[in-house]
Design a protein around this motif. Structure first.
Motif, mmCIF file in Angstrom:
data_model
loop_
_atom_site.group_PDB
_atom_site.id
_atom_site.type_symbol
_atom_site.label_atom_id
_atom_site.label_comp_id
_atom_site.label_asym_id
_atom_site.label_seq_id
_atom_site.Cartn_x
_atom_site.Cartn_y
_atom_site.Cartn_z
ATOM 1 N N PHE A 36 1.837 -0.995 -71.962
ATOM 2 C CA PHE A 36 2.142 -0.794 -70.548
ATOM 3 C C PHE A 36 2.604 -2.098 -69.893
ATOM 4 N N THR A 37 1.997 -3.207 -70.271
ATOM 5 C CA THR A 37 2.390 -4.505 -69.712
ATOM 6 C C THR A 37 3.843 -4.814 -70.047
ATOM 7 N N ILE B 67 -1.515 -3.550 -64.155
ATOM 8 C CA ILE B 67 -2.752 -3.068 -64.763
ATOM 9 C C ILE B 67 -3.894 -3.359 -63.799
ATOM 10 N N LEU B 68 -4.525 -2.315 -63.301
ATOM 11 C CA LEU B 68 -5.630 -2.453 -62.351
ATOM 12 C C LEU B 68 -6.937 -2.131 -63.047
ATOM 13 N N LEU C 23 -6.745 -2.568 -55.921
ATOM 14 C CA LEU C 23 -5.925 -1.628 -55.170
ATOM 15 C C LEU C 23 -5.314 -2.270 -53.925
ATOM 16 N N HIS C 24 -5.968 -3.327 -53.438
ATOM 17 C CA HIS C 24 -5.505 -3.956 -52.196
ATOM 18 C C HIS C 24 -4.351 -4.919 -52.426
ATOM 19 N N GLY C 25 -4.085 -5.246 -53.688
ATOM 20 C CA GLY C 25 -3.041 -6.224 -53.961
ATOM 21 C C GLY C 25 -1.892 -5.679 -54.769
ATOM 22 N N ILE D 221 1.919 1.777 -61.871
ATOM 23 C CA ILE D 221 0.506 1.388 -61.948
ATOM 24 C C ILE D 221 -0.192 2.105 -63.088
ATOM 25 N N LEU D 222 -0.942 1.346 -63.884
ATOM 26 C CA LEU D 222 -1.958 1.888 -64.773
ATOM 27 C C LEU D 222 -3.296 1.334 -64.276
#
Length: 465
Positions: A203-204, A210-211, A217-219, A226-227
């Motif tokens: 994914f990268t 990658i969260l 979530l705030h950044g 998004i993963l």
């Protein structure tokens, strides 16, 4: 005198059941405006394993304890949605599993239980989210269980087994979905996978964010894929999340849903999003009333997020439903039923959390003290001794998602004496379920449909068939 009573009663009756003319006009205008118009966006919300009793009890709890009606029921009372009953059967049974229903909704065909979008003769049916991606829309899924679980997977992939979660994680990396958020670190993390594949790395390389924590979530970078994998296994139950400070850096379903919408809402071709409250089902399998009610209310919070967007946007088809019933919980008649049901507000944690806190070296009094502290009622010595028998290896209890053989059934039967909530089983049921739709396309909903009909309505909003 009798005439006055009749008139008073008639006024009360008409007041209870008459529609506010303003609400009626608003509803009619909304439905008229959507006739013939295709939705730019589709959001389908699934409270997995939600029997009608679950919806009712969550609303009653919200009214009596929180002082407000649930968002789902408000959609009914305010006449904002089209409403239907939905038949949930699979190709192999009138009692389905999540994979089969997700395939019906996401793939448009009834398949056998346990299978994802592969027909009885091996035919492959392209999932809806793949179709919409080809059309140019953004696509995403958020859930409170593993993102590779049956319900999100049914909208995204083909697999002969819903249990092939490591493989499904790898499939996701190749399909380019824009938002994937939930649990399941063990399926992406090279250190936890048996084949040592680094799925996060895949994914990268595709430039995903990658969260790993709620604070991430705030950044987020707007518009970027998004993963978000926030836990090993499923995310915690809502009531445990609320009362256990160690879980605070895991996001809620509503928080994930808002970020998902914000990331995709400005896309010119629109987006599709699936939102699942997966642990309503798990709690029902455990006959865990605190788990069921609080996770249903967490789903209800996500409904507000979605409806706030959809009512402003006016270009989004919102579908709110479940995939099947589970355990059919309900409030049982008792002269103190109201008081007993309201005592659930004292439950600080799920039964899973409570029962996991007991060990074989507990004594009778320790078990009684624990239950009193967590649930607010007193066990008898006999009941405490029965519970202790499970931890001494005298008895074992089976059940889906009951990996530690916890005494869920026994404890729910004990709780029933104090909360007036009963259960018909610890597994899925074949009853018809609630289905609501709002926005363009909702006028196509008939009062009674099959699960595959929902797929047809979604695809009628698409240029790709």
């Amino acid at each position: 005198m009798e005439r006055r009573k009749f008139l008073k009663g008639s006024a009360l009756f008409s007041g209870l059941f008459a529609l506010n003319p303003i609400d009626l006009v608003a509803s009619s205008q909304n439905k008229k405006a959507s006739n013939g118009k295709k939705a730019k966006n589709i959001i389908i919300m699934i409270s997995d394993g939600m029997s009608s009793g679950t919806l009712s009890m969550a609303d009653l709890y919200s009214k009596t304890i929180l002082g407000k009606s649930s968002n789902w029921m408000n959609l009914y009372t305010q006449n904002k949605v089209s409403r239907a009953l939905m038949d949930t059967a699979s190709a192999s049974s009138i009692v389905t599993d999540s994979a089969a229903v997700s395939s019906a909704l996401g793939g448009g065909i009834r398949v056998k239980n346990g299978v994802l979008n592969i027909g009885s003769n091996g035919e492959i049916h392209e999932p809806a989210w793949q179709k919409f991606k080809k059309e140019g829309k953004k696509a995403g899924c958020v859930t409170t269980v593993t993102i590779t679980h049956a319900t999100p997977a049914g909208f995204c992939v083909n697999s002969s087994s819903r249990n092939a979660e490591p493989e499904i994680a790898e499939m996701y990396a190749g399909l380019g979905f824009d938002i994937l958020m939930g649990g399941g670190d063990e399926f992406f993390n090279a250190a936890k996978r048996s084949d040592k594949k680094d799925i996060y790395g895949l994914f990268t390389k595709k430039n995903y964010q990658i969260l790993k924590e709620r604070s991430d979530l705030h950044g987020v970078e707007r518009g970027k894929s998004i993963l978000g994998i926030f836990n090993t296994g499923a995310l915690p139950y809502a009531v445990d999340h609320k009362n256990n400070t160690s879980l605070k850096n895991i996001p809620t379903l509503a928080e994930m849903t808002k970020v998902a919408i914000d990331q995709m809402k400005d896309h010119e071709e629109g987006f599709v999003l699936q939102v699942e409250s997966g642990k309503v089902d798990w709690a029902a399998h455990a006959n865990d009333i605190a788990g069921v009610i609080h996770d249903q209310l967490a789903f209800d919070d996500a409904i507000k997020v979605v409806m706030d967007f959809a009512e402003q946007d006016q270009d989004t088809l919102v579908i709110i439903t479940t995939d099947h019933g589970n355990a059919n919980p309900g409030i049982i008649y008792d002269k103190d039923a109201t008081k007993k049901f309201e005592s659930i507000s004292k439950y600080k944690f799920t039964n899973e959390y409570l029962l996991n806190s007991i060990t074989a070296d507990f004594n009778i009094q320790q078990i009684k003290d624990l239950v009193n502290n967590v649930n607010g009622f007193s066990l008898t010595d006999v009941e405490a001794k029965q519970l202790l028998g499970f931890y001494k290896g005298i008895i074992k209890e089976e059940g889906l998602y009951n990996y530690k053989h916890l005494p869920f059934k026994l404890f729910s039967e004990i709780q029933k004496k104090h909360n007036s909530v009963g259960w018909i089983s610890m597994d899925h049921s074949g009853d018809y379920v609630e289905l609501a739709m709002y926005g363009p396309g909702s006028e196509l909903l008939k009062p009674f449909v099959k699960n595959v009909d929902v797929h047809k309505i979604m695809m009628m909003q698409s240029a790709v068939k």
